[in-house]
Write a protein that holds these residues in place. Sequence first.
Motif, PDB file in Angstrom:
ATOM      1  N   LEU A  35       0.838  -1.191   0.000  1.00 18.25           N
ATOM      2  CA  LEU A  35       0.000   0.000   0.000  1.00 18.25           C
ATOM      3  C   LEU A  35       0.873   1.241   0.000  1.00 18.25           C
ATOM      4  O   LEU A  35       2.000   1.218   0.517  1.00 18.25           O
ATOM      5  CB  LEU A  35      -0.894   0.007   1.245  1.00 18.25           C
ATOM      6  N   GLN A  37       0.702   5.342   1.073  1.00 22.61           N
ATOM      7  CA  GLN A  37      -0.065   6.374   1.776  1.00 22.61           C
ATOM      8  C   GLN A  37       0.654   7.709   1.633  1.00 22.61           C
ATOM      9  O   GLN A  37       1.789   7.870   2.052  1.00 22.61           O
ATOM     10  CB  GLN A  37      -0.239   6.042   3.260  1.00 22.61           C
ATOM     11  N   PRO A  39       0.895  11.982   2.235  1.00 19.86           N
ATOM     12  CA  PRO A  39       0.744  12.797   3.452  1.00 19.86           C
ATOM     13  C   PRO A  39      -0.696  13.165   3.784  1.00 19.86           C
ATOM     14  O   PRO A  39      -1.026  13.317   4.952  1.00 19.86           O
ATOM     15  CB  PRO A  39       1.583  14.046   3.134  1.00 19.86           C
ATOM     16  N   GLY A  40      -1.559  13.301   2.805  1.00 23.06           N
ATOM     17  CA  GLY A  40      -2.953  13.625   3.094  1.00 23.06           C
ATOM     18  C   GLY A  40      -3.702  12.524   3.813  1.00 23.06           C
ATOM     19  O   GLY A  40      -4.775  12.763   4.381  1.00 23.06           O
ATOM     20  N   GLY A  41      -3.172  11.319   3.803  1.00 24.53           N
ATOM     21  CA  GLY A  41      -3.772  10.215   4.538  1.00 24.53           C
ATOM     22  C   GLY A  41      -4.398   9.141   3.678  1.00 24.53           C
ATOM     23  O   GLY A  41      -4.574   8.019   4.136  1.00 24.53           O
ATOM     24  N   GLY A  42      -4.735   9.453   2.435  1.00 22.72           N
ATOM     25  CA  GLY A  42      -5.369   8.459   1.587  1.00 22.72           C
ATOM     26  C   GLY A  42      -4.435   7.305   1.277  1.00 22.72           C
ATOM     27  O   GLY A  42      -3.216   7.472   1.177  1.00 22.72           O
ATOM     28  N   ILE A  43      -5.000   6.114   1.162  1.00 21.75           N
ATOM     29  CA  ILE A  43      -4.205   4.901   0.918  1.00 21.75           C
ATOM     30  C   ILE A  43      -4.617   4.299  -0.416  1.00 21.75           C
ATOM     31  O   ILE A  43      -5.814   4.156  -0.703  1.00 21.75           O
ATOM     32  CB  ILE A  43      -4.406   3.872   2.040  1.00 21.75           C
ATOM     33  N   SER A  45      -3.876   0.933  -2.959  1.00 23.06           N
ATOM     34  CA  SER A  45      -3.296  -0.395  -3.058  1.00 23.06           C
ATOM     35  C   SER A  45      -2.432  -0.471  -4.311  1.00 23.06           C
ATOM     36  O   SER A  45      -2.899  -0.166  -5.411  1.00 23.06           O
ATOM     37  CB  SER A  45      -4.400  -1.450  -3.118  1.00 23.06           C
ATOM     38  N   ILE A  86       3.371   0.623   2.923  1.00 22.02           N
ATOM     39  CA  ILE A  86       2.920  -0.277   3.971  1.00 22.02           C
ATOM     40  C   ILE A  86       2.700  -1.662   3.393  1.00 22.02           C
ATOM     41  O   ILE A  86       2.064  -1.814   2.340  1.00 22.02           O
ATOM     42  CB  ILE A  86       1.602   0.221   4.605  1.00 22.02           C
ATOM     43  N   GLY A 106       5.210   0.356   8.300  1.00 16.32           N
ATOM     44  CA  GLY A 106       5.377   1.315   7.220  1.00 16.32           C
ATOM     45  C   GLY A 106       6.821   1.757   7.040  1.00 16.32           C
ATOM     46  O   GLY A 106       7.603   1.762   7.991  1.00 16.32           O
TER      47      GLY A 106
END
Lengths: 113, 114
Positions: A35, A37, A39-43, A45, A86, A106
Amino acid sequence: KNEVEQSPQNLTAQEGEFITINCSYSVGISALHWLQQHPGGGIVSLFMLSSGKKKHGRLIATINIQEKHSSLHITASHPRDSAVYICAVRSAVGGTSYGKLTFGQGTILTVHP
Amino acid sequence: SAVISQKPSRDICQRGTSLTIQCQVDSQVTMMFWYRQQPGQSLTLIATANQGSEATYESGFVIDKFPISRPNLTFSTLTVSNMSPEDSSIYLCSVIAGGSGELFFGEGSRLTVL
């Protein structure tokens, strides 16, 4: 000992370098996910693996089931690759544990221009 | 594939209040999960959201604190109740696409509790 171990925890590279991130796990799995990720938080795949090797653009992921180990490679790295990567494994156990993921801590990748 | 719309994307809340996070998927999915990511940490599974029945909570998470609804195969909500600063985290919903087994995540809800 964590069930999923990633290394390194932090990685700094110059643009153009070849990058490898490693993931080792200790449990039986049905699949392993890489995965990304930002900095904005969205992940997002990147890969799902149960055997062998997959390639998508500059990204390559491999898995060795016998050794319980996977690697994510980035060729010709670029500053936009800077993110947290991750590793997550999906349990092979059925019943209520089916589909559950166990995450590595991570790897923070920073690619400098 | 699956596209997930999660909202709010971020919120700042007062201690003692509750916040409900929504997760809308553009296709029917069986497996839907809620995760918490505390600052500097990896993801921790809160619960599996089950359609038409009570969610399955992981150790350390209880229904009174994190009630979850899943009225159908495309929608779920997670409520963070009686919030404290320790609840400040990113909360993410995730689904597994039934056919391929691929993972999809919402954009996350960044919660700050003052």
